[in-house]
Structure formats: C-alpha cells, structure tokens
Design an enzyme around this catalytic site. Structure first.
Site, PDB file in Angstrom:
ATOM      1  N   ARG A 147      12.277   2.577  11.760  1.00 14.61           N
ATOM      2  CA  ARG A 147      10.875   2.400  12.103  1.00 14.61           C
ATOM      3  C   ARG A 147      10.691   1.147  12.951  1.00 14.61           C
ATOM      4  O   ARG A 147      11.285   0.109  12.672  1.00 14.61           O
ATOM      5  CB  ARG A 147      10.037   2.284  10.831  1.00 14.61           C
ATOM      6  CG  ARG A 147       8.563   2.098  11.099  1.00 14.61           C
ATOM      7  CD  ARG A 147       7.757   2.097   9.814  1.00 14.61           C
ATOM      8  NE  ARG A 147       8.073   0.978   8.952  1.00 14.61           N
ATOM      9  CZ  ARG A 147       7.661  -0.277   9.162  1.00 14.61           C
ATOM     10  NH1 ARG A 147       6.937  -0.559  10.230  1.00 14.61           N
ATOM     11  NH2 ARG A 147       7.982  -1.236   8.323  1.00 14.61           N
ATOM     12  N   GLY A 204      -2.834   3.010  -1.530  1.00 16.62           N
ATOM     13  CA  GLY A 204      -2.491   2.145  -0.407  1.00 16.62           C
ATOM     14  C   GLY A 204      -3.210   2.654   0.834  1.00 16.62           C
ATOM     15  O   GLY A 204      -4.214   3.364   0.738  1.00 16.62           O
ATOM     16  N   LEU A 205      -2.684   2.322   1.998  1.00 13.97           N
ATOM     17  CA  LEU A 205      -3.366   2.722   3.228  1.00 13.97           C
ATOM     18  C   LEU A 205      -3.550   4.225   3.314  1.00 13.97           C
ATOM     19  O   LEU A 205      -4.641   4.719   3.581  1.00 13.97           O
ATOM     20  CB  LEU A 205      -2.578   2.243   4.442  1.00 13.97           C
ATOM     21  CG  LEU A 205      -2.684   0.763   4.767  1.00 13.97           C
ATOM     22  CD1 LEU A 205      -1.819   0.440   5.973  1.00 13.97           C
ATOM     23  CD2 LEU A 205      -4.121   0.363   5.038  1.00 13.97           C
ATOM     24  N   ALA A 206      -2.460   4.965   3.080  1.00 15.74           N
ATOM     25  CA  ALA A 206      -2.547   6.418   3.226  1.00 15.74           C
ATOM     26  C   ALA A 206      -3.416   7.025   2.129  1.00 15.74           C
ATOM     27  O   ALA A 206      -4.259   7.892   2.397  1.00 15.74           O
ATOM     28  CB  ALA A 206      -1.148   7.034   3.202  1.00 15.74           C
ATOM     29  N   GLY A 207      -3.242   6.555   0.909  1.00 13.20           N
ATOM     30  CA  GLY A 207      -3.992   7.122  -0.211  1.00 13.20           C
ATOM     31  C   GLY A 207      -5.476   6.809  -0.138  1.00 13.20           C
ATOM     32  O   GLY A 207      -6.324   7.701  -0.258  1.00 13.20           O
ATOM     33  N   ARG A 235      14.705  -3.746  14.621  1.00 13.65           N
ATOM     34  CA  ARG A 235      15.088  -4.282  13.319  1.00 13.65           C
ATOM     35  C   ARG A 235      16.515  -3.977  12.913  1.00 13.65           C
ATOM     36  O   ARG A 235      17.222  -4.845  12.414  1.00 13.65           O
ATOM     37  CB  ARG A 235      14.140  -3.713  12.264  1.00 13.65           C
ATOM     38  CG  ARG A 235      12.754  -4.233  12.442  1.00 13.65           C
ATOM     39  CD  ARG A 235      11.796  -3.619  11.470  1.00 13.65           C
ATOM     40  NE  ARG A 235      10.525  -4.319  11.588  1.00 13.65           N
ATOM     41  CZ  ARG A 235       9.431  -4.001  10.922  1.00 13.65           C
ATOM     42  NH1 ARG A 235       9.448  -2.968  10.094  1.00 13.65           N
ATOM     43  NH2 ARG A 235       8.332  -4.679  11.075  1.00 13.65           N
ATOM     44  N   SER A 275       7.011 -12.252   8.599  1.00 11.24           N
ATOM     45  CA  SER A 275       6.682 -11.294   9.654  1.00 11.24           C
ATOM     46  C   SER A 275       7.608 -11.450  10.842  1.00 11.24           C
ATOM     47  O   SER A 275       7.921 -12.559  11.260  1.00 11.24           O
ATOM     48  CB  SER A 275       5.255 -11.513  10.125  1.00 11.24           C
ATOM     49  OG  SER A 275       5.064 -10.812  11.330  1.00 11.24           O
ATOM     50  N   HIS A 311      13.461  -3.223   3.263  1.00 13.67           N
ATOM     51  CA  HIS A 311      12.056  -3.424   3.538  1.00 13.67           C
ATOM     52  C   HIS A 311      11.241  -2.134   3.525  1.00 13.67           C
ATOM     53  O   HIS A 311      10.128  -2.088   3.037  1.00 13.67           O
ATOM     54  CB  HIS A 311      11.946  -4.086   4.904  1.00 13.67           C
ATOM     55  CG  HIS A 311      10.546  -4.245   5.392  1.00 13.67           C
ATOM     56  ND1 HIS A 311       9.609  -4.903   4.655  1.00 13.67           N
ATOM     57  CD2 HIS A 311       9.933  -3.842   6.518  1.00 13.67           C
ATOM     58  CE1 HIS A 311       8.470  -4.900   5.318  1.00 13.67           C
ATOM     59  NE2 HIS A 311       8.623  -4.244   6.444  1.00 13.67           N
ATOM     60  N   GLY A 361      -1.954   7.272  -5.500  1.00 11.26           N
ATOM     61  CA  GLY A 361      -1.681   6.077  -4.701  1.00 11.26           C
ATOM     62  C   GLY A 361      -2.923   5.681  -3.925  1.00 11.26           C
ATOM     63  O   GLY A 361      -3.644   6.532  -3.394  1.00 11.26           O
TER      64      GLY A 361
END
Lengths: 637, 249
Positions: free
Chosen positions: A435, A42-45, A330, A284, A401, A40
């Site tokens: 979250r 993405g941000l973490a990967g 949320r 958003s 989401h 992955g």
C-alpha cells in the site's frame, strides 16, 4: 470454486458509472425494512454505518471500544490522497490509479483501484463539509503535500493527526444518526462469530465485555469493517486490541481469505527498547519529505552522529534510488533499512536502527518551519525516547504496520458468502501487495461513504431474503459454540498467560514470515505454530470468570484465533514463489537484491478456503489481468 | 528501579473498592507507564491473582482510551502527555505511586481503573456535528477558510475525548470537552448554520449527564494531554448565553 468478481465490462473509466446505473435500487420506503449490522467503527465502519442510516436503512453498529471514536484509524498521522490536482502538478484520476496499481506491485484489481481513485475526490469534499479541519494555505485553500512513493502533491492532511480528524468526522456523522435513532450503537461488544443461514450471512454473535453476556444479533446483511491483522506479529504499530477474530471467524464460516501474506512493514517506526515492549510507535513517513536517512559507511562505527563527517555517512536511499531517494515506497525503504542493519551498520541499541536526520532541513528552512510541519511528531518522539530530534537525528526501524491481505471480496465488496460485505483494511482488494502512503484512509472512506451505499442496495434489491430470528438453529448453535469456547479457555488452568503465547507467536512470525521469508523458515513456522497452539490449549491460564469485565479473557480469545490464522499466512507466503511488494522471498531476488516478481505464474489473488483447524487450506486463484497499466518491473531508481 | 504502587481495585460497578498495595521490581526507565502495569499484571497472573483492569488501546496518545489518575494528576505528572505516553524515566527508585480511576458521577467505574465514558458520546450525539449527509458536498476549495480559522478549529478538534478534564475538575465539569467540539465547529463556516442550537443542546445534555458546572479553576486546561485552551469555554459560554436570550450565537 468459481470466483465471480462481478467486474463490469467496458472502458475502465466508465465501469463504476455503468455499474451504478445497472444496480437495482431499493424503494426509499422499503429501506427501513432492511437491517444491516456493521462491525467496527473505524473509518470504513463509521462512514458506512452513518451513510446507510442516512439512506434509511436500519443500522446496528458494533464496537469493542467504549466509544465509536477510538478505532485505530485514529492513529494515522500523515494524510489522505485524492486526485484533486489542486497543485496543478500533473495529477489526475488516471495518475492516482496508475501509481496505486504500480505501488501495489501489480497484484491489485485494476477496476477496484480505478474506482478508488475516482471517488477519492468526493471524499475530500465530504470531509470538508463535515468540518474536518484540513490544513489550509494563507489564501484559505486546501494545502497538500507529497507523500511516500508519489511524485505529485496530492496528500491532504490535518497537522499530523489526519486519521484522527477524518475518524472524528465519520464518528460525528455516525453519532448524529444515533441521536436521530437510525443507528443503534452497541459499545463494548466484541464479535465472536458470524451466523450463516441458508448460505447467507444473517447475523453475528457478540460478547458483552462488561457483563460477559453472549448473544446473537440478526440482520439482512453483515458488514465487517474490522481492520487488519498486524498484531499476529505481537509487536506492530497497531493498537493493542486490533485482532483478526471477526474476519477469521467469517473465514471459518466459509469466507475466502485473500493474500494473507501481504503485510506492510513501515519504514519509520521508533525502534524497540526492551523485552517488555508492548507495541511499536510509528512516526509518520511524511517525515521523509524533510529528513534524510543514513547510516555510518563503516561497520561498527560507534561515534555519536554529530561526530560522523559527511564522508563517512551513507545516505543509502539517495544512493540506491536517486529519483525517489528518501521518498521510496515503504517496502523498498524498509528492506533497505534491514539490509544495512544486517550488514552491521545499524545504529542504537542492538544495531537495529537507522538515522532520520533533519539537520539539513533545519539549516535550510529554519527550526520553526520544521516545527510547523512536524512539531507534534517531534514531541512524541522525544516523549518516548528522551531524545530531542531537533538536536540529535531520530533513530528509526521498520515495523509491521498494515495488512494488505483480507477477506476476498468482489467488485461490490461482497465476500463469497452472500450478504457478507467487507470494507477497509479488512478486505484485500485495492492495495495489491503493497500500500502506498496516505491510501489507507482513502480506501476506508471510499468503501464506506461511496461504494457500499450503492452496492448493498443492489444486493437487497435482488430479493430472496427470508425472515430470520435468533431462535434459528444456526444462531443458537453459534451462540453455544462461543459460550463453549469461553468456558474452555477459562477452565484450562495452566501456567502461561495469553500475552506470553502471543509474544512467542509474534516472534515466530517476525522471524519466519516477516520482512524477508524463505521456504525453510516458513516450513519451520508451519511446524512450530501448531505446537504452540497445542500448548496454548493445555497450558493457558485465564484468571477470573466469563461473566464480568475480563481483559485476560478478551486477549485469550483473540490469541486463540491468531494461533490458527498465523498458519494460513505461512501457507500463503510459502505458495507464492516470487517476491512482490510486502512479500519478499529471499529465493526470488535480482542480483542487486531487489524483489523479483513472477508474472507468468503468480499474477493472481490467492484466496484460501478453510478446511479445518490444522488442515491445509485449499487455494483458489483469481487471475489478475492488466489491461490498462502495463505489467512492468517496479523501478524507483 | 523498584516501586511501590497503590492501585484502586474494584471488582465491579457495585463494589465499594479500595486501594491495594503492590511492589514492582526492576522497572526500566525506558518502559512506558502502561508497560510497567503490564509487567505487574503478568506477575499477578503468574501468582494466580486477578490482574488490574485498565483501559488502553493505541498507546500512542491519540485514541483517548487510556486514563488514570497518577499521584493525584490525570495522566500523571508530565504536562501534555497521556498515561500511555508517560515513561518511567519520570520516576525514581523507591517512589510510591497512587493510581486511581477517573472520579466523576458521570463516569461510573466499571472495574478497577476502567470507567464508562458513554456520557461524552451522548453529548456529541445532541449536536457535535455538521448535519450534512454523504453526497451533498460542494468542492472542498469552494469554501476558503483562513489559515488562522483553520488552525483554531484544529486546535480545538485535537481533543481525544479521554476525560482527563473532567477528572481534574473539582466540580467534575465537562466544559472543556464540550467547548472543544463547540469551538471546533464554531471556528468554521460549515459550523455556522447550527451554531446556536449546537451550543444549547450540548450544554443541556452535559448538565443532564450529571457533570458539574465550571467555576474557572482551569485545572482542565492544565490536565489536558492535548493542551486545549480554556478560551474555548469562554466562547461556548458566549454562544450559549446569546442563544439563551433568544439571539443567535
């Protein structure tokens, strides 16, 4: 099974520092001898792959995209939280920690959350240094806004494209390492399985999505940063390719899956327009700062919104939650929208929508100010719906989401399978049952830039890693299994496409394991899912061959795993006889319809062990203790 | 509405490929363009044919994965809109629509409408970054950046890397893509240290990948779904030229 969280002792403020001091280090000259697979980008990967390569590790990064810049982190619009307190409005690491634990409805691990809040400030600094163009005030200083569920302005943003800019920052850092030869990037490769040798994660099996070649890659540790499983619902705000395969395959190889039933339904999405709908688009929730949410007071009011006088409108969030109003968290905002629509007061086609109205803000601040803040979001809305939100209120409805659940990890972000680390949305650890807005970007980057670079060193420094090769029987067996699965899928020769099964599964999940769940519905889902799975393996059609670019096959493989994973979600939702955060069980609510938590019996992480397809999984519990934040009923009234 | 589609079909990189005609019926005006293709593909699968391969992912106009030339225009007829955000209300009953992949030497076709854009990654790899390792950063507010500079950086950084600029250019030039990254980082103090080498290296790599040169048609700017200005090309040229003559950008 004993779940060892590895949480350090001592005051929570000092645990991460103490732990870093206690972790053994890998000699700089030895780091290149360790190979790390990161799945992955993405941000973490991307952030972890880049940072580990900077440290000197030998990194192999895998993505099913054609480029490492396309992961769905890119679609996050609103922003990223950090406890900088630049606004002098009372923010602090403690307050961000407190808000996150409370927002997660007391189902997150305190120590992890505290660390997240601590490193949040470093993330902003790092991203600024990379050239991420965060919004600035005229004096040149960083701008902040408040964001869903927070009473301080701690959210940093880059127009409505914060996720994009943060991901590009991480992508650029990654590409720098690729250029330097320290990361080998494998594009268009989809992970098919995890290879476990002698009880440790030692590699993965991939399928080349252009040639169809299936092969193994071996390493000293495997990092999964493969995102969430929201697409089990078919319709979600996730990108089309997002899937559960990597984490679910790891689960089948022994990794525990924690809290799969915790799914977040985002309150501000564009409502569905027809049966052909392929995904839902999120707006958003920063829009809730200036937009007011309302529905007609009376059932079946068919007047156009501008014809409905103030006296006939119900600003239901402001009415029910006066102190948080339109900025309620949320889960609460989503459920409130469902409630008014269930009462028959919804607006738009099918009555599945509520208004998000900017007319007051436009009157107060002017159209230009609103365009500056939300211009691109308004454009996007108009492109999709053909309606101009400067003139007509937006229509919004909740949609799946984010998934708080994920593979179980300890304080080092390592799963119960040694050598298998899990970062970002793919793990379960920081958001509890719900979250807060602008916290996903924070967690992905915290894990990748500032946690794993330390903890993986601790794992390697313990030693005990023998040599391993693609010739090992485990690797060969895993490759063979993947090839077998592909040829089986291709040879069924039935009538129904992968998409048709996916849609049907999604409908079951949304109806029975969606925004509100009950025992009868979950039990029904647990009968219908295996039936659907059985039909899948008998009546699926996948055209083409395995040795070519074949998008139907890719989808078929992903849907096959969703069809198994969905059952796990229902088991989890069924055992949790309480309502908390994103998990709302209709049997457990207060008289005025609010979620009723049961801390006496359910204050634990539900970590599931795979026991075989179609078999009841085994539940392991990690009990949660709250030493720093007092367990309390969440109230946003 | 009923539509006639002419779609580029190519079984693999070495196949010659050809346009094939398909009729689709009962298309709703609320569908996105890609949802219309989804419906076609489901139909093809039901008929035992091979569905059309096309790239897509977020379907929100931000990931840059989707890309196809629709009636001769990259991403189709609506300005500042990716193919995934294009909706069928733009078309009318009886329309014929030609759908083709990006056409450029540096973007070889992999199958049907899917091309390989790895060349973009290799351009970024040569300098599209600030060389800062994790952990070296000072406080984010220690570098004040004027709002106009930050906004200008953001305007350039909005590039989604889709490749429409290349597909639109008669020379298949990647100047707008490359200039967007050069311009983003050149607008910020953090990008100054490597400004000269960045412009030089990225332009050289762009040429090495087989992209054409810029002859100021500005088709790229017109096709860009994010509205990135061709002014950034001028800025990159200036940085490149001053570096070429031994100066600093």
């Amino acid at each position: 099974m004993e779940l060892n969280t590895g949480i350090p002792s001592g005051p929570i403020q000092q645990r991460w520092d103490k732990h870093r001091a206690d972790l053994k280090l890998v000699n700089p000259a030895n780091k290149r001898k360790f190979t790390v697979i990161v799945v992955g980008t993405g941000l973490a990967g991307a952030s972890s792959a880049a940072t580990l390569a900077e440290l000197g590790y030998n990194v192999h990064a895998f993505t099913y995209h054609d480029s490492a810049r396309r992961a769905h982190s890119i679609a996050a619009q609103g922003g990223i939280n950090a406890a900088k307190n630049y606004q002098n409005d009372g923010d602090s690491v403690w307050r961000l920690f407190y808000d996150t634990v409370k927002g997660g409805d007391f189902r997150a691990r305190e120590s992890n959350v505290y660390r997240l809040a601590q490193v949040s400030v470093n993330i902003i600094d790092q991203c600024v240094a990379q050239g991420v163009p965060f919004a600035r005030e005229y004096g040149g200083y960083l701008s902040n806004r408040s964001f869903g569920g927070a009473q301080v302005s701690r959210t940093f943003y880059a127009k409505g494209q914060t996720g994009q800019q943060l991901l590009l920052g991480a992508y650029q850092a990654l590409m720098r390492q690729v250029g330097l030869g320290k990361v080998k990037l494998h594009n268009k490769q989809e992970m098919m399985d995890l290879i476990v040798v002698d009880g440790r994660a030692r590699g993965i099996v991939t399928r080349d999505m252009v040639t169809g070649a299936v092969r193994s890659h071996m390493a000293d540790a495997v990092i999964l940063a493969t995102g969430g499983y929201g697409n089990v619902f078919y319709l979600s705000t996730n990108a089309k390719a997002c899937n559960v395969t990597a984490t679910y395959r790891a689960h089948k190889r022994g990794a525990l899956f924690a809290n799969p039933c915790y799914t977040q339904i985002h309150p501000t999405c564009i409502p569905q327009s027809g049966d052909y709908q392929s995904k839902l688009t999120l707006m958003s929730e920063s829009l809730r700062n200036d937009g007011r949410i309302w529905v007609p007071k009376n059932k079946g009011d068919q007047r156009s919104p501008d014809q409905i006088p103030e006296s006939d409108r119900d600003y239901y969030l402001e009415r029910k939650y006066p102190s948080f109003g339109n900025l309620s968290p949320r889960d609460i905002a989503s459920r409130a929208a469902k409630e008014v629509c269930d009462e028959g007061r919804g607006v738009g086609p099918g009555g599945l929508g509520v208004y998000l109205d900017f007319s007051d803000s436009i009157r107060r601040l002017g159209e230009k100010a609103i365009a500056d803040r939300y211009g691109n979001l308004f454009e996007m809305y108009e492109r999709i719906t053909g309606e101009n939100p400067y003139k007509v209120p937006m229509r919004i409805y909740p949609a799946v989401h984010y998934t708080m659940g994920g593979l179980w990890v300890d304080y080092n972000l390592m799963s119960n399978v040694p050598g298998l680390f899990v970062l970002g949305e793919a793990n379960f650890s920081d958001h509890g049952a719900n979250r807060l807005g602008a916290s996903a970007l924070m967690q992905g980057l915290a894990d990748g830039y500032f946690v794993i670079p330390y903890t993986i060193g601790g794992y390697f420094a313990q030693g005990g890693l023998a040599g391993v090769s693609s010739d090992s029987s485990e690797a060969q067996a895993a490759v063979k299994e993947a090839e077998q699965k592909i040829s089986t899928l291709l040879s069924i020769g039935g009538k129904r496409s992968p998409t048709s099964f996916h849609r049907e599964l999604g409908k079951i999940m949304w109806d029975k394991c969606g925004m509100a769940r009950n025992e009868a519905g979950l039990k029904e889902a647990l009968t219908r899912i295996p039936e659907l799975r059985e039909e899948f393996w008998q009546n699926l059609v996948v055209p083409g061959s395995g040795a070519e670019l074949n998008q139907s096959l890719e989808l078929g493989l992903r849907v096959a795993d969703f069809l198994e994973f969905a059952e796990l979600m229902c088991y989890d939702a069924l055992q949790r006889n309480e309502s908390c955060g994103g998990h709302f069980r209709e049997e457990y609510q207060t008289e005025d319809g609010e979620a009723k938590r049961n801390d006496d019996d359910y204050c634990y992480v539900a970590a599931w062990e795979h026991t075989g397809v179609g078999k009841t999984p085994t539940l392991h519990k990690e009990s949660l203790s709250f030493e720093n934040v007092q367990l309390a009923t969440r109230s946003y009234k | 509405m009923n539509l006639r589609l002419h779609i580029w079909r190519q079984a693999g990189p070495n196949d010659t490929g050809m346009l094939k005609t398909y009729d689709v019926a009962n298309v709703s005006e609320h569908m996105s363009f890609l949802e219309m293709l989804d419906v076609l593909n489901e139909d093809l699968i039901a008929k035992g044919e091979i569905p059309v391969a096309f790239d897509h992912d977020c379907r929100e106009g931000i990931c840059g994965t989707c890309g196809m030339v629709i009636n001769g225009r990259p991403h189709g007829p609506v300005a500042r809109t990716t193919a995934c955000q294009l909706h069928m209300r733009t078309f009318k009953d009886g329309d014929e629509i030609y759908i083709e992949p990006w056409r450029a030497k540096a973007f070889p076709v992999l199958r049907d409408l899917v091309v390989d854009r790895g060349s973009f990654d290799r351009i970024i790899q040569t300098g599209g970054f600030v060389s800062v390792n994790t952990g070296n950063a000072q406080d984010g507010n220690a570098i004040p950046i004027s709002k106009p500079d930050a906004d200008r950086a953001m305007d350039a950084a909005a590039c989604i890397g889709c490749g429409a600029c290349v597909a639109a250019c008669p020379n298949s030039s990647a100047m707008l893509f490359t200039a967007a990254k050069v311009g983003h980082l050149a607008s910020l103090p953090q990008g100054q240290a490597e400004r000269s080498s960045r412009a030089m290296n990225m332009v050289l790599q762009m040429d090495a990948e087989g992209f054409g040169s810029c002859t100021n048609h500005y088709e790229c700017e017109a096709a860009c779904p994010k509205g990135i200005s061709a002014e950034f090309i001028a800025q990159m040229n200036r940085d490149f030229i001053s570096t070429t003559f031994g100066g600093k950008a």
